[in-house]
Motif scaffolding. Structure first.
Motif, PDB file in Angstrom:
ATOM      1  N   THR A   6       0.831  -1.255   0.038  1.00 32.57           N
ATOM      2  CA  THR A   6       0.103   0.307  -0.207  1.00 32.57           C
ATOM      3  C   THR A   6       0.486   1.182  -0.409  1.00 32.57           C
ATOM      4  O   THR A   6       2.027   1.073   0.178  1.00 32.57           O
ATOM      5  N   SER A  12      -1.079  -4.798   2.078  1.00 30.95           N
ATOM      6  CA  SER A  12      -2.889  -5.240   2.283  1.00 30.95           C
ATOM      7  C   SER A  12      -2.674  -6.340   2.533  1.00 30.95           C
ATOM      8  O   SER A  12      -2.002  -7.819   2.363  1.00 30.95           O
ATOM      9  N   ASP A  22     -10.600 -10.543  11.006  1.00 36.23           N
ATOM     10  CA  ASP A  22     -10.210 -10.544  10.269  1.00 36.23           C
ATOM     11  C   ASP A  22     -11.271 -10.013   9.125  1.00 36.23           C
ATOM     12  O   ASP A  22     -11.851  -9.790   8.140  1.00 36.23           O
ATOM     13  N   TYR A  29     -18.603  -4.692   7.141  1.00 37.25           N
ATOM     14  CA  TYR A  29     -17.967  -3.203   6.433  1.00 37.25           C
ATOM     15  C   TYR A  29     -17.542  -3.168   5.044  1.00 37.25           C
ATOM     16  O   TYR A  29     -17.286  -2.393   4.510  1.00 37.25           O
ATOM     17  N   HIS A  31     -14.618  -4.213   2.995  1.00 33.26           N
ATOM     18  CA  HIS A  31     -13.597  -4.136   3.426  1.00 33.26           C
ATOM     19  C   HIS A  31     -12.577  -4.863   2.478  1.00 33.26           C
ATOM     20  O   HIS A  31     -12.858  -5.968   2.794  1.00 33.26           O
ATOM     21  N   ASP A  33      -9.136  -4.900   1.449  1.00 32.13           N
ATOM     22  CA  ASP A  33      -7.996  -4.566   3.144  1.00 32.13           C
ATOM     23  C   ASP A  33      -8.538  -4.934   4.107  1.00 32.13           C
ATOM     24  O   ASP A  33      -8.755  -4.126   4.473  1.00 32.13           O
ATOM     25  N   ARG A  35      -6.937  -5.341   6.691  1.00 29.84           N
ATOM     26  CA  ARG A  35      -5.452  -4.364   7.492  1.00 29.84           C
ATOM     27  C   ARG A  35      -6.569  -3.574   8.187  1.00 29.84           C
ATOM     28  O   ARG A  35      -6.674  -3.419   9.429  1.00 29.84           O
ATOM     29  N   ASN A  36      -7.940  -2.901   7.183  1.00 29.96           N
ATOM     30  CA  ASN A  36      -8.928  -2.104   8.151  1.00 29.96           C
ATOM     31  C   ASN A  36      -9.181  -1.941   9.238  1.00 29.96           C
ATOM     32  O   ASN A  36      -9.848  -2.124  10.036  1.00 29.96           O
ATOM     33  N   GLU A  39      -6.636  -3.721  12.527  1.00 31.26           N
ATOM     34  CA  GLU A  39      -5.752  -2.454  12.930  1.00 31.26           C
ATOM     35  C   GLU A  39      -5.980  -2.209  14.348  1.00 31.26           C
ATOM     36  O   GLU A  39      -6.267  -2.141  15.493  1.00 31.26           O
ATOM     37  N   ARG A  40      -7.746  -1.897  13.634  1.00 28.97           N
ATOM     38  CA  ARG A  40      -9.216  -1.012  14.532  1.00 28.97           C
ATOM     39  C   ARG A  40      -9.732  -2.171  15.780  1.00 28.97           C
ATOM     40  O   ARG A  40      -9.737  -1.743  16.769  1.00 28.97           O
TER      41      ARG A  40
END
Length: 294
Positions: A6, A12, A22, A29, A31, A33, A35-36, A39-40
């Protein structure tokens, strides 16, 4: 396999880890990727809750409320030391794994090294004891104000926690009632002869120490990763390997203590509300004098 680079040089993530948020988070949502999500969903979020826990402990300290935590188990190694021993928590503070028994702590460290060498991760059990909580926090009337319910909610909201016990917990299902329920005695005030209830009866604190245990699952990131599927082409792969610890149980005990401190403080201030600490203290003193003469 690991994904494309990225703009910020992070890879990603298209291969979700079993046991993590994951895949479901990506689906919820939309996603592409992951990783969004990861990470959260990370337990780094708990750093803020630990900071808040430190503050609310200061609010409760003048009222004699004390929080003590330790690690009870790491994988197959259990700390069998008695937490009522005078020097137990001093030993816990000096232990790299939060144990009160030095021999058990050494075995736990050796066990963690063994787990690490095999590319695995390991979970465990943490225990928090809250002393000095007055009887009457919580409610037997309102389901959403039950103290044990709110404690369980707070602890279960911590990442990787899969089970919560108050007092004897699941052990109450194995023995008759006469060995579960705590007999009551009066000597200057009411108290229980045992504390199998873990300081909570009918959704309310009963004046005995509150005891909460939490079970933490192994961290989902494995250096010997499990099988998964690439969400883009649906091909089989090994799960993404992210930076990770092998065992985070000692850190988990700090987090669990913080969220318990928050819930106790919330229940305390619900009971002894006021516009300043002087008002809270005045209401507290009146209440404690009243129940002493009950």
């Amino acid at each position: 396999i690991m994904g494309t680079e990225t703009a910020n040089n992070e890879k990603s993530v298209e291969c979700p880890r079993p046991g993590h948020a994951d895949l479901t988070g990506g689906m919820k949502y939309n996603h592409r990727d992951l990783r969004n999500v990861l990470e959260r969903a990370s337990a780094r979020e708990t750093a803020a809750r630990v900071a808040v826990g430190a503050l609310v402990r200061q609010v409760l300290k003048p009222f004699g409320i004390e929080f003590l935590s330790h690690v009870k188990r790491i994988g197959e190694v259990e700390d069998t030391a008695d937490f009522t021993a005078a020097d137990f928590f001093e030993k816990v503070q000096n232990s790299p794994v939060g144990f009160g028994d030095e021999n058990a702590a050494q075995k736990a460290m050796e066990y963690i090294d063994k787990i690490k060498s095999s590319g695995e991760s390991v979970g465990g059990i943490v225990e928090t004891i809250v002393k000095g909580v007055p009887a009457g926090l919580g409610s037997y009337v309102h389901y959403d104000r039950k103290l044990d319910a709110n404690l369980a909610f707070g602890v279960m909201s911590v990442q990787a926690i899969k089970g919560v016990e108050i007092g004897m917990g699941f052990g109450v299902s194995e023995i008759p009632g006469s060995k579960v329920h705590d007999e009551i005695e009066y000597s200057d005030d009411f108290h229980r002869l045992t504390n199998n209830a873990g300081g909570i009866e009918g959704g309310m604190s009963n004046g005995e120490p509150i005891i909460v245990k939490a079970a933490m699952k192994p961290i989902p990131t494995l250096y010997n990763p499990l099988r998964t599927v690439n969400i883009d082409d649906k091909s089989e792969h090994k799960a993404t390997v992210e930076r990770s610890d092998v065992c985070a149980v000692p850190a988990c005990s700090v987090v669990v203590e913080a969220v318990i401190a928050f819930e106790i403080a919330k229940a305390f201030l619900d009971k002894f509300s006021g516009d300043c600490m002087a008002d809270v203290k005045a209401y507290y003193d009146v209440y404690m004098n009243r129940i002493k003469n009950f």
